[in-house]
Design a protein around this motif. Structure first.
Motif, PDB file in Angstrom:
ATOM      1  N   THR A  51       0.953  -1.135  -0.247  1.00 54.25           N
ATOM      2  CA  THR A  51      -0.031   0.106  -0.088  1.00 54.25           C
ATOM      3  C   THR A  51       1.052   1.384   0.044  1.00 54.25           C
ATOM      4  O   THR A  51       1.987   1.140   0.548  1.00 54.25           O
ATOM      5  N   SER A  52       0.278   2.374  -0.508  1.00 55.80           N
ATOM      6  CA  SER A  52       1.031   3.497  -0.654  1.00 55.80           C
ATOM      7  C   SER A  52       0.508   4.588   0.229  1.00 55.80           C
ATOM      8  O   SER A  52      -0.535   4.357   0.798  1.00 55.80           O
ATOM      9  N   SER A  53       1.250   5.440   0.385  1.00 54.71           N
ATOM     10  CA  SER A  53       0.735   6.897   1.353  1.00 54.71           C
ATOM     11  C   SER A  53      -0.336   7.553   0.676  1.00 54.71           C
ATOM     12  O   SER A  53      -1.299   8.167   1.413  1.00 54.71           O
ATOM     13  N   VAL A  54      -0.792   7.371  -0.452  1.00 60.37           N
ATOM     14  CA  VAL A  54      -1.894   7.997  -1.272  1.00 60.37           C
ATOM     15  C   VAL A  54      -3.112   6.865  -1.040  1.00 60.37           C
ATOM     16  O   VAL A  54      -4.091   7.353  -1.695  1.00 60.37           O
ATOM     17  N   GLY A  55      -2.874   5.750  -0.714  1.00 60.73           N
ATOM     18  CA  GLY A  55      -4.130   4.793  -0.580  1.00 60.73           C
ATOM     19  C   GLY A  55      -4.126   3.670  -1.649  1.00 60.73           C
ATOM     20  O   GLY A  55      -5.095   3.063  -1.588  1.00 60.73           O
ATOM     21  N   THR A  56      -3.453   3.520  -2.620  1.00 60.54           N
ATOM     22  CA  THR A  56      -3.353   2.629  -3.396  1.00 60.54           C
ATOM     23  C   THR A  56      -2.768   1.184  -2.796  1.00 60.54           C
ATOM     24  O   THR A  56      -1.911   1.330  -2.310  1.00 60.54           O
ATOM     25  N   SER A  57      -3.599   0.226  -3.113  1.00 67.04           N
ATOM     26  CA  SER A  57      -3.041  -1.207  -2.845  1.00 67.04           C
ATOM     27  C   SER A  57      -3.110  -2.155  -3.815  1.00 67.04           C
ATOM     28  O   SER A  57      -3.687  -1.933  -4.710  1.00 67.04           O
ATOM     29  N   MET A  58      -2.200  -3.096  -3.656  1.00 65.98           N
ATOM     30  CA  MET A  58      -2.071  -3.999  -4.560  1.00 65.98           C
ATOM     31  C   MET A  58      -1.847  -5.544  -3.851  1.00 65.98           C
ATOM     32  O   MET A  58      -1.238  -5.438  -2.925  1.00 65.98           O
ATOM     33  N   TYR A  59      -2.683  -6.489  -4.529  1.00 61.17           N
ATOM     34  CA  TYR A  59      -2.262  -7.762  -3.821  1.00 61.17           C
ATOM     35  C   TYR A  59      -1.651  -8.754  -4.991  1.00 61.17           C
ATOM     36  O   TYR A  59      -1.987  -8.580  -5.886  1.00 61.17           O
ATOM     37  N   ALA A  60      -1.125  -9.835  -4.259  1.00 62.83           N
ATOM     38  CA  ALA A  60      -0.855 -10.866  -5.265  1.00 62.83           C
ATOM     39  C   ALA A  60      -1.890 -11.690  -5.600  1.00 62.83           C
ATOM     40  O   ALA A  60      -2.983 -11.846  -4.882  1.00 62.83           O
ATOM     41  N   ASP A  61      -2.112 -12.308  -6.803  1.00 60.60           N
ATOM     42  CA  ASP A  61      -3.197 -12.776  -7.395  1.00 60.60           C
ATOM     43  C   ASP A  61      -3.503 -13.966  -6.379  1.00 60.60           C
ATOM     44  O   ASP A  61      -4.789 -14.147  -6.254  1.00 60.60           O
ATOM     45  N   SER A  62      -2.563 -14.604  -6.040  1.00 58.57           N
ATOM     46  CA  SER A  62      -3.004 -15.844  -4.972  1.00 58.57           C
ATOM     47  C   SER A  62      -3.792 -15.563  -3.730  1.00 58.57           C
ATOM     48  O   SER A  62      -4.200 -16.163  -3.032  1.00 58.57           O
ATOM     49  N   VAL A  63      -3.564 -13.926  -3.271  1.00 61.84           N
ATOM     50  CA  VAL A  63      -4.388 -13.704  -1.983  1.00 61.84           C
ATOM     51  C   VAL A  63      -5.439 -12.701  -2.276  1.00 61.84           C
ATOM     52  O   VAL A  63      -6.093 -12.447  -1.478  1.00 61.84           O
ATOM     53  N   LYS A  64      -5.662 -12.326  -3.442  1.00 61.45           N
ATOM     54  CA  LYS A  64      -6.966 -11.511  -3.778  1.00 61.45           C
ATOM     55  C   LYS A  64      -8.031 -11.828  -3.183  1.00 61.45           C
ATOM     56  O   LYS A  64      -8.611 -13.309  -3.606  1.00 61.45           O
ATOM     57  N   GLY A  65      -8.927 -11.075  -2.601  1.00 62.40           N
ATOM     58  CA  GLY A  65     -10.217 -11.477  -2.086  1.00 62.40           C
ATOM     59  C   GLY A  65     -10.003 -12.215  -0.890  1.00 62.40           C
ATOM     60  O   GLY A  65     -11.216 -12.802  -0.084  1.00 62.40           O
ATOM     61  N   ARG A  66      -8.899 -12.716  -0.537  1.00 65.66           N
ATOM     62  CA  ARG A  66      -8.729 -13.327   0.904  1.00 65.66           C
ATOM     63  C   ARG A  66      -7.770 -12.579   1.893  1.00 65.66           C
ATOM     64  O   ARG A  66      -8.330 -12.532   3.024  1.00 65.66           O
ATOM     65  N   PHE A  67      -6.969 -11.914   1.420  1.00 64.33           N
ATOM     66  CA  PHE A  67      -5.993 -10.813   2.307  1.00 64.33           C
ATOM     67  C   PHE A  67      -6.575  -9.377   2.245  1.00 64.33           C
ATOM     68  O   PHE A  67      -6.687  -9.036   1.034  1.00 64.33           O
ATOM     69  N   THR A  68      -6.153  -8.638   3.344  1.00 64.08           N
ATOM     70  CA  THR A  68      -6.805  -7.247   3.307  1.00 64.08           C
ATOM     71  C   THR A  68      -5.581  -6.568   4.133  1.00 64.08           C
ATOM     72  O   THR A  68      -5.193  -6.740   5.097  1.00 64.08           O
ATOM     73  N   ILE A  69      -4.733  -5.476   3.356  1.00 67.62           N
ATOM     74  CA  ILE A  69      -3.773  -4.753   3.988  1.00 67.62           C
ATOM     75  C   ILE A  69      -4.346  -3.402   4.443  1.00 67.62           C
ATOM     76  O   ILE A  69      -5.484  -2.863   3.885  1.00 67.62           O
ATOM     77  N   SER A  70      -4.133  -3.112   5.639  1.00 59.75           N
ATOM     78  CA  SER A  70      -4.833  -1.643   6.282  1.00 59.75           C
ATOM     79  C   SER A  70      -3.701  -0.931   7.140  1.00 59.75           C
ATOM     80  O   SER A  70      -2.711  -1.826   7.471  1.00 59.75           O
ATOM     81  N   GLN A  71      -4.035   0.204   7.576  1.00 61.74           N
ATOM     82  CA  GLN A  71      -3.000   1.069   8.366  1.00 61.74           C
ATOM     83  C   GLN A  71      -3.963   1.633   9.275  1.00 61.74           C
ATOM     84  O   GLN A  71      -4.769   2.398   9.044  1.00 61.74           O
ATOM     85  N   ASP A  72      -3.369   1.674  10.505  1.00 65.71           N
ATOM     86  CA  ASP A  72      -3.872   2.526  11.527  1.00 65.71           C
ATOM     87  C   ASP A  72      -2.785   3.618  11.733  1.00 65.71           C
ATOM     88  O   ASP A  72      -1.792   3.217  12.738  1.00 65.71           O
ATOM     89  N   ASN A  73      -2.599   5.013  11.400  1.00 62.34           N
ATOM     90  CA  ASN A  73      -1.681   5.765  11.323  1.00 62.34           C
ATOM     91  C   ASN A  73      -1.735   6.335  13.108  1.00 62.34           C
ATOM     92  O   ASN A  73      -0.461   6.588  13.408  1.00 62.34           O
ATOM     93  N   SER A  74      -2.846   6.365  13.664  1.00 64.07           N
ATOM     94  CA  SER A  74      -2.686   6.845  15.038  1.00 64.07           C
ATOM     95  C   SER A  74      -1.980   5.807  16.063  1.00 64.07           C
ATOM     96  O   SER A  74      -1.644   6.184  17.029  1.00 64.07           O
ATOM     97  N   LYS A  75      -1.904   4.528  15.490  1.00 63.15           N
ATOM     98  CA  LYS A  75      -1.357   3.501  16.336  1.00 63.15           C
ATOM     99  C   LYS A  75      -0.106   3.279  15.863  1.00 63.15           C
ATOM    100  O   LYS A  75       0.895   2.185  16.039  1.00 63.15           O
TER     101      LYS A  75
END
Length: 126
Positions: A51-75
C-alpha cells in the motif's frame, strides 16, 4: 531510520483467519510504501500486499479476495488480515517499508523495500 516489529503469526487450520501486525517507529516521510512479503522454504520472496501513502493497494493474485492490508496511523501500525487461509499460505511473513518520490514506485519491482521487520511465521495445516 525506521524500525518495524512484526507480531501476530501462528498456526491455524485451513479456512481459518489470522491478523498480522507491524508496529513502525522512527522518521516516516510523507510519501511512502508499506507492504507484506512472505517467503516459504525453498521459494523466493513474494510480495503479498502493498500500500502507498496515497491509499493505493495491490495484492498478489494468490491472495486477492482473501487478504486485506490496512493501516492505522494513530497507532503506527500496519495490518494484514488473512482469511480463508490455505496450506500454501504457510511462510515467514515480513512487513517492509520504502520511502519514495512517486506512488508507482511502491509496486514496481525495480524499487526494493529497504526497511524490514524481523518476520513472523504463519503455518496453515490442512
Amino acid at each position: 531510520q525506521v524500525q518495524l516489529v512484526n507480531t501476530g503469526g501462528g498456526s491455524v487450520q485451513s479456512g481459518g483467519s489470522l491478523r498480522l501486525s507491524c508496529v513502525y517507529s522512527g522518521r516516516i516521510f510523507s510519501r511512502y510504501c508499506m507492504g507484506w512479503f512472505r517467503q516459504a522454504p525453498g521459494k523466493e520472496l513474494e510480495a503479498v500486499a502493498r500500500t502507498s501513502s496515497v491509499g493505493t493497494s495491490m495484492y498478489a493474485d494468490s491472495v486477492k479476495g482473501r487478504f486485506t492490508i490496512s493501516q492505522d496511523n494513530s497507532k503506527n501500525t500496519l495490518y494484514l488480515q488473512m482469511d480463508s487461509l490455505k496450506p500454501e499460505d504457510t511462510a515467514m511473513y515480513y512487513c517492509a517499508a520504502l520511502f519514495v518520490a512517486y506512488d508507482y514506485m511502491c509496486f514496481n519491482p525495480d524499487y526494493e523495500y529497504n526497511f524490514w521487520g524481523q518476520g513472523t511465521q504463519v503455518t496453515v495445516s490442512s
